[in-house]
Scaffold this motif. Structure first.
Motif, PDB file in Angstrom:
ATOM      1  N   VAL A 322       0.828  -1.206   0.000  1.00 59.24           N
ATOM      2  CA  VAL A 322       0.000   0.000   0.000  1.00 59.24           C
ATOM      3  C   VAL A 322       0.859   1.251   0.000  1.00 59.24           C
ATOM      4  O   VAL A 322       0.630   2.185  -0.784  1.00 59.24           O
ATOM      5  CB  VAL A 322      -0.959  -0.003   1.211  1.00 59.24           C
ATOM      6  N   PHE A 323       1.872   1.295   0.866  1.00 57.66           N
ATOM      7  CA  PHE A 323       2.636   2.532   0.980  1.00 57.66           C
ATOM      8  C   PHE A 323       3.533   2.768  -0.231  1.00 57.66           C
ATOM      9  O   PHE A 323       3.792   3.922  -0.598  1.00 57.66           O
ATOM     10  CB  PHE A 323       3.469   2.559   2.262  1.00 57.66           C
ATOM     11  N   GLU A 324       3.993   1.706  -0.875  1.00 58.09           N
ATOM     12  CA  GLU A 324       4.746   1.899  -2.120  1.00 58.09           C
ATOM     13  C   GLU A 324       3.851   2.519  -3.192  1.00 58.09           C
ATOM     14  O   GLU A 324       4.288   3.385  -3.960  1.00 58.09           O
ATOM     15  CB  GLU A 324       5.323   0.564  -2.596  1.00 58.09           C
ATOM     16  N   ALA A 325       2.600   2.082  -3.250  1.00 60.73           N
ATOM     17  CA  ALA A 325       1.654   2.671  -4.195  1.00 60.73           C
ATOM     18  C   ALA A 325       1.395   4.141  -3.853  1.00 60.73           C
ATOM     19  O   ALA A 325       1.310   5.000  -4.736  1.00 60.73           O
ATOM     20  CB  ALA A 325       0.347   1.886  -4.188  1.00 60.73           C
ATOM     21  N   ILE A 326       1.279   4.434  -2.556  1.00 60.03           N
ATOM     22  CA  ILE A 326       1.041   5.804  -2.113  1.00 60.03           C
ATOM     23  C   ILE A 326       2.248   6.687  -2.439  1.00 60.03           C
ATOM     24  O   ILE A 326       2.094   7.818  -2.907  1.00 60.03           O
ATOM     25  CB  ILE A 326       0.741   5.841  -0.601  1.00 60.03           C
ATOM     26  N   THR A 327       3.450   6.156  -2.205  1.00 59.15           N
ATOM     27  CA  THR A 327       4.673   6.908  -2.504  1.00 59.15           C
ATOM     28  C   THR A 327       4.742   7.278  -3.977  1.00 59.15           C
ATOM     29  O   THR A 327       5.059   8.418  -4.340  1.00 59.15           O
ATOM     30  CB  THR A 327       5.917   6.085  -2.115  1.00 59.15           C
ATOM     31  N   GLN A 328       4.419   6.309  -4.839  1.00 55.56           N
ATOM     32  CA  GLN A 328       4.427   6.587  -6.278  1.00 55.56           C
ATOM     33  C   GLN A 328       3.388   7.639  -6.632  1.00 55.56           C
ATOM     34  O   GLN A 328       3.648   8.536  -7.449  1.00 55.56           O
ATOM     35  CB  GLN A 328       4.147   5.296  -7.061  1.00 55.56           C
ATOM     36  N   SER A 329       2.220   7.563  -6.005  1.00 55.98           N
ATOM     37  CA  SER A 329       1.172   8.557  -6.252  1.00 55.98           C
ATOM     38  C   SER A 329       1.631   9.949  -5.820  1.00 55.98           C
ATOM     39  O   SER A 329       1.407  10.939  -6.530  1.00 55.98           O
ATOM     40  CB  SER A 329      -0.099   8.166  -5.500  1.00 55.98           C
ATOM     41  N   LEU A 330       2.282  10.033  -4.663  1.00 56.45           N
ATOM     42  CA  LEU A 330       2.773  11.324  -4.167  1.00 56.45           C
ATOM     43  C   LEU A 330       3.816  11.913  -5.106  1.00 56.45           C
ATOM     44  O   LEU A 330       3.815  13.117  -5.397  1.00 56.45           O
ATOM     45  CB  LEU A 330       3.365  11.154  -2.767  1.00 56.45           C
ATOM     46  N   LEU A 331       4.714  11.065  -5.606  1.00 55.47           N
ATOM     47  CA  LEU A 331       5.760  11.530  -6.522  1.00 55.47           C
ATOM     48  C   LEU A 331       5.155  11.975  -7.851  1.00 55.47           C
ATOM     49  O   LEU A 331       5.554  12.998  -8.427  1.00 55.47           O
ATOM     50  CB  LEU A 331       6.789  10.428  -6.755  1.00 55.47           C
ATOM     51  N   ASN A 332       4.153  11.232  -8.335  1.00 52.92           N
ATOM     52  CA  ASN A 332       3.492  11.625  -9.581  1.00 52.92           C
ATOM     53  C   ASN A 332       2.786  12.965  -9.423  1.00 52.92           C
ATOM     54  O   ASN A 332       2.816  13.813 -10.324  1.00 52.92           O
ATOM     55  CB  ASN A 332       2.480  10.567  -9.994  1.00 52.92           C
ATOM     56  N   THR A 333       2.145  13.167  -8.268  1.00 50.37           N
ATOM     57  CA  THR A 333       1.477  14.438  -7.998  1.00 50.37           C
ATOM     58  C   THR A 333       2.484  15.574  -7.969  1.00 50.37           C
ATOM     59  O   THR A 333       2.236  16.660  -8.486  1.00 50.37           O
ATOM     60  CB  THR A 333       0.740  14.371  -6.642  1.00 50.37           C
ATOM     61  N   SER A 334       3.654  15.299  -7.395  1.00 53.60           N
ATOM     62  CA  SER A 334       4.719  16.296  -7.342  1.00 53.60           C
ATOM     63  C   SER A 334       5.198  16.668  -8.742  1.00 53.60           C
ATOM     64  O   SER A 334       5.429  17.841  -9.064  1.00 53.60           O
ATOM     65  CB  SER A 334       5.878  15.793  -6.491  1.00 53.60           C
ATOM     66  N   LEU A 335       5.342  15.662  -9.608  1.00 51.21           N
ATOM     67  CA  LEU A 335       5.774  15.905 -10.992  1.00 51.21           C
ATOM     68  C   LEU A 335       4.719  16.672 -11.777  1.00 51.21           C
ATOM     69  O   LEU A 335       5.030  17.534 -12.593  1.00 51.21           O
ATOM     70  CB  LEU A 335       6.097  14.577 -11.680  1.00 51.21           C
ATOM     71  N   CYS A 336       3.451  16.344 -11.517  1.00 43.02           N
ATOM     72  CA  CYS A 336       2.361  17.076 -12.187  1.00 43.02           C
ATOM     73  C   CYS A 336       2.359  18.541 -11.774  1.00 43.02           C
ATOM     74  O   CYS A 336       2.170  19.441 -12.596  1.00 43.02           O
ATOM     75  CB  CYS A 336       1.005  16.445 -11.838  1.00 43.02           C
ATOM     76  N   ALA A 337       2.609  18.784 -10.495  1.00 46.63           N
ATOM     77  CA  ALA A 337       2.648  20.165 -10.002  1.00 46.63           C
ATOM     78  C   ALA A 337       3.795  20.922 -10.632  1.00 46.63           C
ATOM     79  O   ALA A 337       3.712  22.156 -10.818  1.00 46.63           O
ATOM     80  CB  ALA A 337       2.792  20.167  -8.468  1.00 46.63           C
ATOM     81  N   ALA A 338       4.862  20.200 -10.985  1.00 47.35           N
ATOM     82  CA  ALA A 338       6.014  20.848 -11.626  1.00 47.35           C
ATOM     83  C   ALA A 338       5.818  20.986 -13.126  1.00 47.35           C
ATOM     84  O   ALA A 338       6.671  21.522 -13.829  1.00 47.35           O
ATOM     85  CB  ALA A 338       7.282  20.049 -11.337  1.00 47.35           C
ATOM     86  N   GLY A 339       4.686  20.488 -13.652  1.00 44.55           N
ATOM     87  CA  GLY A 339       4.391  20.605 -15.075  1.00 44.55           C
ATOM     88  C   GLY A 339       5.069  19.581 -15.928  1.00 44.55           C
ATOM     89  O   GLY A 339       5.202  19.746 -17.150  1.00 44.55           O
TER      90      GLY A 339
END
Length: 341
Positions: A322-339
């Protein structure tokens, strides 16, 4: 024509280099810190999930740390023993009734007291109550009452499961740090309250993720604040407040203690507390889908992104997944915020 293609080629290289730089900066930023806030009602299991970070991703607990838990675990075994005899004192055989006061008045777990508690715990009437979920003791008491004599052994060192099952009593916010795949997570736990505090709004609105942990097995536990509803109803109300406070944040809803729910619904009706549920009473998947819809209905009009995970707080393999999936989601959100994505 070749010159024109060369200019396009150079522009592509420049664009690629810019993306690489953005990715590098984003990774560095992620590695520095990701701020998370964890909310939930008391006893939801949030503290256990945070301990799992140590067990799964940070090499677990050192022996020195484990030894510090010994007196705490012995104390909680004694307390659960006291709670047990208080609850069933009118139903236990006469041979044990003379020891009730000895247990209740004990200030320390001794071998003699541990033996009496273990003997009472092994009574058929107690086993039946445990199997039917008719004791009011917390579920973790089963684990420790099984180990009342073990925790007094001379060479006893608390295991991961001992530490995970032990419920730390905190009455304020707590901060934890964890490094996972070179990413530093600063986690603020606010899971010992029953409702939102207005002061928290500005403090957590810049968080990279807002977590809400729900004990789904509490569907029949009476609310300490409202005699007409259960703790699961309280959790729905709390989650609704969080959705209002943080409409722009990504919310992670953790449906926790699913393993306990699976056992409990075989003995205690879910629809009795939630009359709108009309599906299979013993199918945990159907019930969890229903609970999921209840929580999503609280954010239906807000446009808030909600990621939902089912967790088994004491199962390290489940937590890792679960937390590995959450970590990937958090990183993807961070990349999206950076455009970038």
């Amino acid at each position: 024509m070749m010159f024109h293609n060369y200019k396009i080629y150079k522009q592509e290289i420049k664009t690629s280099d810019e993306i690489d730089l953005l990715l590098k900066n984003s990774r560095q930023q992620s590695a520095r810190q990701m701020d998370l806030a964890i909310f939930g009602l008391p006893g939801c299991g949030a503290t256990t999930l945070i301990k799992q970070l140590r067990v799964v991703f940070s090499g677990g607990f050192l022996d020195e740390e484990r030894r510090k838990y010994i007196p705490l675990i012995q104390s909680i075994c004694l307390q659960y023993g006291k709670d047990l005899v208080q609850e069933i004192k009118n139903e236990i055989p006469d041979e044990f009734k003379t020891h009730i006061d000895d247990i209740i008045q004990a200030t320390k777990l001794t071998n003699e007291i541990a033996q009496i508690i273990s003997s009472i715990w092994e009574l058929e009437i107690v086993i039946e109550k445990v199997e039917n979920f008719s004791l009011s003791l917390p579920y973790s008491s089963n684990f420790f009452l099984d180990r009342t004599k073990i925790v007094l052994e001379e060479d006893y060192i608390p295991t991961d499961q001992d530490i995970l099952n032990f419920h730390d009593i905190n009455t304020s916010t707590q901060e934890y740090q964890a490094v996972i795949d070179n990413n530093l997570f600063l986690i603020t736990e606010v899971s010992h309250f029953h409702s939102m505090n207005k002061k928290w709004k500005s403090f957590f609105e810049d968080s990279d993720g807002i977590f809400f942990v729900v004990d789904v097995s509490d569907y029949d536990k009476p609310s300490p604040h409202n005699p007409h509803q259960t703790c699961l109803h309280d959790a729905l109300d709390f989650f609704s407040q969080i959705a209002v406070y943080y409409p722009q944040n990504t919310l992670y809803l953790l449906l926790n203690k699913c393993d306990i729910l699976e056992k409990k619904i075989l003995k205690k009706s879910f629809s009795k507390q939630f009359p709108d549920y009309h599906e299979n009473e013993t199918d945990s998947s159907c019930i969890l889908e229903f609970v999921t819809r209840l929580f999503l209905s609280k954010v239906y009009d807000s446009g808030t992104n909600v990621f939902i995970h089912r967790t088994y707080a004491l199962n390290s393999n489940n937590f890792r997944f679960v937390f590995e999936a959450i970590t990937q989601s958090l990183l993807n959100t961070s990349l999206c915020a950076a455009g970038i994505l």
